[in-house]
Structure formats: structure tokens, C-alpha cells
Design a protein around this motif. Structure first.
Motif, PDB file in Angstrom:
ATOM      1  N   GLN A   4     -84.809 -41.418  57.558  1.00 49.82           N
ATOM      2  CA  GLN A   4     -84.280 -40.688  56.407  1.00 49.82           C
ATOM      3  C   GLN A   4     -85.261 -39.624  55.915  1.00 49.82           C
ATOM      4  O   GLN A   4     -84.850 -38.524  55.531  1.00 49.82           O
ATOM      5  CB  GLN A   4     -83.947 -41.655  55.266  1.00 49.82           C
ATOM      6  N   THR A   5     -86.553 -39.933  55.929  1.00 50.26           N
ATOM      7  CA  THR A   5     -87.541 -38.940  55.511  1.00 50.26           C
ATOM      8  C   THR A   5     -87.519 -37.730  56.440  1.00 50.26           C
ATOM      9  O   THR A   5     -87.562 -36.576  55.992  1.00 50.26           O
ATOM     10  CB  THR A   5     -88.955 -39.557  55.497  1.00 50.26           C
ATOM     11  N   GLN A   6     -87.413 -37.983  57.738  1.00 56.09           N
ATOM     12  CA  GLN A   6     -87.340 -36.889  58.703  1.00 56.09           C
ATOM     13  C   GLN A   6     -86.034 -36.120  58.537  1.00 56.09           C
ATOM     14  O   GLN A   6     -86.022 -34.881  58.638  1.00 56.09           O
ATOM     15  CB  GLN A   6     -87.478 -37.444  60.115  1.00 56.09           C
ATOM     16  N   THR A   7     -84.938 -36.832  58.280  1.00 54.02           N
ATOM     17  CA  THR A   7     -83.644 -36.167  58.079  1.00 54.02           C
ATOM     18  C   THR A   7     -83.707 -35.212  56.898  1.00 54.02           C
ATOM     19  O   THR A   7     -83.255 -34.057  56.980  1.00 54.02           O
ATOM     20  CB  THR A   7     -82.534 -37.219  57.841  1.00 54.02           C
ATOM     21  N   GLU A   8     -84.271 -35.675  55.786  1.00 52.96           N
ATOM     22  CA  GLU A   8     -84.374 -34.815  54.601  1.00 52.96           C
ATOM     23  C   GLU A   8     -85.254 -33.611  54.879  1.00 52.96           C
ATOM     24  O   GLU A   8     -84.966 -32.493  54.424  1.00 52.96           O
ATOM     25  CB  GLU A   8     -84.923 -35.628  53.431  1.00 52.96           C
ATOM     26  N   ARG A   9     -86.317 -33.822  55.640  1.00 54.41           N
ATOM     27  CA  ARG A   9     -87.214 -32.712  55.984  1.00 54.41           C
ATOM     28  C   ARG A   9     -86.482 -31.667  56.829  1.00 54.41           C
ATOM     29  O   ARG A   9     -86.587 -30.467  56.577  1.00 54.41           O
ATOM     30  CB  ARG A   9     -88.427 -33.256  56.733  1.00 54.41           C
ATOM     31  N   MET A  10     -85.734 -32.135  57.827  1.00 54.40           N
ATOM     32  CA  MET A  10     -85.038 -31.192  58.698  1.00 54.40           C
ATOM     33  C   MET A  10     -83.896 -30.476  57.973  1.00 54.40           C
ATOM     34  O   MET A  10     -83.602 -29.320  58.250  1.00 54.40           O
ATOM     35  CB  MET A  10     -84.490 -31.908  59.935  1.00 54.40           C
ATOM     36  N   ALA A  11     -83.244 -31.160  57.063  1.00 54.44           N
ATOM     37  CA  ALA A  11     -82.096 -30.567  56.373  1.00 54.44           C
ATOM     38  C   ALA A  11     -82.503 -29.554  55.313  1.00 54.44           C
ATOM     39  O   ALA A  11     -81.810 -28.552  55.109  1.00 54.44           O
ATOM     40  CB  ALA A  11     -81.257 -31.672  55.735  1.00 54.44           C
ATOM     41  N   ALA A  12     -83.635 -29.799  54.641  1.00 55.96           N
ATOM     42  CA  ALA A  12     -83.950 -28.987  53.461  1.00 55.96           C
ATOM     43  C   ALA A  12     -85.374 -28.446  53.411  1.00 55.96           C
ATOM     44  O   ALA A  12     -85.711 -27.702  52.493  1.00 55.96           O
ATOM     45  CB  ALA A  12     -83.677 -29.806  52.199  1.00 55.96           C
ATOM     46  N   GLY A  13     -86.215 -28.806  54.381  1.00 58.99           N
ATOM     47  CA  GLY A  13     -87.602 -28.359  54.334  1.00 58.99           C
ATOM     48  C   GLY A  13     -87.764 -26.865  54.574  1.00 58.99           C
ATOM     49  O   GLY A  13     -86.927 -26.226  55.215  1.00 58.99           O
ATOM     50  N   ARG A  14     -88.864 -26.323  54.044  1.00 56.65           N
ATOM     51  CA  ARG A  14     -89.187 -24.907  54.268  1.00 56.65           C
ATOM     52  C   ARG A  14     -90.159 -24.815  55.445  1.00 56.65           C
ATOM     53  O   ARG A  14     -91.211 -25.460  55.438  1.00 56.65           O
ATOM     54  CB  ARG A  14     -89.834 -24.295  53.014  1.00 56.65           C
ATOM     55  N   GLY A  15     -89.789 -24.009  56.415  1.00 58.08           N
ATOM     56  CA  GLY A  15     -90.642 -23.857  57.582  1.00 58.08           C
ATOM     57  C   GLY A  15     -89.814 -23.549  58.812  1.00 58.08           C
ATOM     58  O   GLY A  15     -88.680 -23.070  58.709  1.00 58.08           O
ATOM     59  N   PHE A  16     -90.370 -23.848  59.995  1.00 52.46           N
ATOM     60  CA  PHE A  16     -89.674 -23.548  61.243  1.00 52.46           C
ATOM     61  C   PHE A  16     -90.007 -24.599  62.287  1.00 52.46           C
ATOM     62  O   PHE A  16     -90.815 -25.505  62.051  1.00 52.46           O
ATOM     63  CB  PHE A  16     -90.035 -22.146  61.736  1.00 52.46           C
ATOM     64  N   ILE A  17     -89.363 -24.482  63.456  1.00 51.43           N
ATOM     65  CA  ILE A  17     -89.572 -25.420  64.559  1.00 51.43           C
ATOM     66  C   ILE A  17     -90.418 -24.752  65.638  1.00 51.43           C
ATOM     67  O   ILE A  17     -90.100 -23.648  66.093  1.00 51.43           O
ATOM     68  CB  ILE A  17     -88.232 -25.881  65.145  1.00 51.43           C
ATOM     69  N   ALA A  18     -91.476 -25.426  66.052  1.00 55.10           N
ATOM     70  CA  ALA A  18     -92.301 -24.959  67.165  1.00 55.10           C
ATOM     71  C   ALA A  18     -91.710 -25.491  68.463  1.00 55.10           C
ATOM     72  O   ALA A  18     -91.572 -26.704  68.631  1.00 55.10           O
ATOM     73  CB  ALA A  18     -93.740 -25.449  66.996  1.00 55.10           C
ATOM     74  N   ALA A  19     -91.337 -24.591  69.373  1.00 51.03           N
ATOM     75  CA  ALA A  19     -90.770 -25.003  70.658  1.00 51.03           C
ATOM     76  C   ALA A  19     -91.896 -25.052  71.692  1.00 51.03           C
ATOM     77  O   ALA A  19     -92.385 -24.015  72.147  1.00 51.03           O
ATOM     78  CB  ALA A  19     -89.669 -24.038  71.084  1.00 51.03           C
TER      79      ALA A  19
END
Length: 298
Positions: A4-19
Motif C-alpha cells: 500500500q505504501t508503494q501504491t500510494e507513492r506510485m499513484a501520487a508521488g512527485r518524481g519520475f521512473i528511472a528505466a
């Protein structure tokens, strides 16, 4: 089930994804851009050791952290290796606060109807079970659109959603990646078809589940806003698609709510021959520029 903590981070966090998910076919080019020529290693084993060292150097850099990076996408071999003695996915989350994803596709089939579908993914259920056991949050699957061919794009979207359903059944969050080649003359038309086909399938995602989407930065700014706002979509992210980092950042910033999931643009300017101070400063500047573009207008 996804944390759930990761879900909230992915849904609403500020930032980007490093591929960080270059696979066998793209690794020699990634190493060359990093300043390691093909005559400096022999065979796949040495090649993958070198690319893992590059990824480890990036992940352990003080510039790489949860203040600007939400998540990282890993190649299967990276998931199976350690970062400074800790399993990669565990290190990312526990030490860096960065959510781990896994690239699951096995490359592209030959072009047909203007698109390249994913090759079959053998033993996908076993891979998803391993990913879950290793603390992976979600997956990424890439196919490529090379023309505004409605039949081809429909086939791409159908395959993407079929694989996504299998991923969701394991409690993981899939990133669907129907990449539109940025150099094709009918890119805007292809994107309009893609938007329509994705939109027609999202309501079929079971209640209580969400997917993510990874797309090329659209020709028409904010074209994908309806997907960003759709309740079955956790996040929409963009690939750099062959643009330079500056170009990709400029185009990305024109799209409200769209965040980066950059690979080559993230590592642009990094070199195996840099001192740690030079490497960290270059990476920090890259991360900051991509972060600013990802949060512009958010």
C-alpha cells in the motif's frame, strides 16, 4: 497484493521512473554510450557484469534517491543480482525508498501491419512468482507502433492488455508500453488511434485493480490527459524515444500530469571513466532536469 505504501507513492508521488532495464540486444549500445567499447569485453557474461556495474554505480549514487525518483525498472538479470551485497529490489526499496519494477518482455516480433508485437513470454507465471517473492511491485512490457495502422494498433493493445491481465492475477501492477516511434510521419494519427483503443479497454480492468501506461511523448500536448485521469490508471509515464534529454524534457513539460520513465536520456553524459565526483554531479544534473520536467504544471 501490491504494497500500500508503494501504491500510494506510485499513484501520487512527485518524481519520475528511472528505466534501468537494457536487455541483451540494447546492452552493447548502452555500454558504448557509457564509454565501454565492445573490444573491452568478451561474451555475454562479461557484458552483463559490466552493465550491472554501471547500474549499481547509478543506484548507489547519492544523487539517486526517493526525493526525485519514484521507481526503477530492472532487467531480469538485475533483479537476480545484488547491489552492494543486498538483492537489487530489496536495496532499492529498503535503502533508497525507490519502488522496484521488472521488465518482462522478451523482445519484438517482426513487423506486421505497421507494428511489432511482443515475442511470446515463456514461463511468464514462473517469472511473476519469482518477481513477487523478490519484492517487485510491478512489471513493464514493450511493443512498438511504426505506422497509423488501425488493425496493427488494435493487435498491439489487445496483446498488451492480455499480458497485463496475467500480471494483475499475480498481484503486480503492469506498465503497458505501446511505444509509438517518434520519427514516423503519421505519429499524431497513430497516437489518436492508440488513445481510442486503450480507452475502449480500460473499463474492462477489474474493480480494485489499476494499470500504468508508458507512452511516447505525444505530438499534441496533453493528448493522453483522459488516460491520466482514468480511475483504472495508476500513472501515465513517458519514454524519451530517441530524443536528447533536453528535447525530451522540453516536450514532457508541455504535458500536465505526464512523468518521465527515461532510460538513455537518464544516463546521457555518464562515463565509466569519470571520477565518482564527476559521475555523481552529472547524474545529479540529469535527475534534476528530468524531475523538473516531470513535475512541471503538476
Amino acid at each position: 497484493m501490491a504494497d500500500q505504501t508503494q501504491t500510494e507513492r506510485m499513484a501520487a508521488g512527485r518524481g519520475f521512473i528511472a528505466a534501468l532495464d537494457q536487455s541483451g540486444g540494447s546492452t552493447p549500445k548502452a555500454l558504448k554510450l557509457y564509454g565501454v567499447d565492445e573490444d573491452e569485453y568478451s561474451g555475454d557474461a562479461e557484458m552483463f557484469d559490466l552493465i550491472h556495474r554501471m547500474r549499481e554505480r547509478i543506484i548507489t549514487s547519492p544523487a539517486f534517491g526517493s526525493d526525485r525518483i519514484l521507481a526503477a525498472i530492472l532487467f531480469e538479470q538485475t533483479m537476480d543480482r545484488d547491489v552492494v551485497g543486498t538483492p537489487s529490489a530489496t536495496y532499492l526499496w529498503n535503502d533508497k525508498g525507490v519502488v522496484p519494477f521488472l521488465k518482462i518482455d522478451k523482445g519484438l516480433s517482426d513487423a506486421e501491419h505497421g507494428v511489432q508485437l511482443m515475442k511470446p513470454i515463456p514461463d511468464l507465471d514462473d517469472l511473476l512468482d519469482r518477481a513477487t517473492a523478490k519484492g517487485i511491485f510491478g512489471t513493464k512490457e514493450r511493443s512498438v507502433i511504426g505506422a497509423a495502422d488501425a488493425a496493427g494498433i488494435e493487435a498491439i493493445v489487445a496483446q498488451q492488455f492480455d499480458v497485463a491481465a496475467q500480471v494483475l492475477s499475480h498481484g503486480l501492477v503492469p506498465i503497458l508500453e505501446p511505444e509509438v516511434t517518434v520519427t514516423i510521419p503519421d505519429k499524431a494519427d497513430a497516437e489518436a488511434i492508440l488513445l481510442d483503443r486503450i480507452g475502449s479497454r480500460l473499463d474492462g480492468i477489474p474493480d480494485g485493480q489499476q494499470v500504468m501506461l508508458k507512452i511516447s511523448i505525444p505530438t499534441v500536448p496533453n493528448l493522453y490527459r483522459p488516460l491520466i485521469e482514468h480511475p483504472k490508471v495508476m500513472r501515465v509515464v513517458a519514454l524519451s524515444g530517441g530524443y536528447s534529454r533536453d528535447e525530451a524534457d522540453e516536450l514532457l513539460a508541455q504535458n500536465t500530469g505526464l512523468i518521465a520513465s527515461f532510460s538513455r536520456a537518464l544516463t546521457e553524459g555518464l562515463s565509466a571513466k569519470q571520477s565518482d565526483d564527476e559521475f555523481n554531479a552529472t547524474l545529479d544534473a540529469s535527475i534534476q532536469a528530468i524531475y523538473e520536467a516531470s513535475t512541471a504544471g503538476a
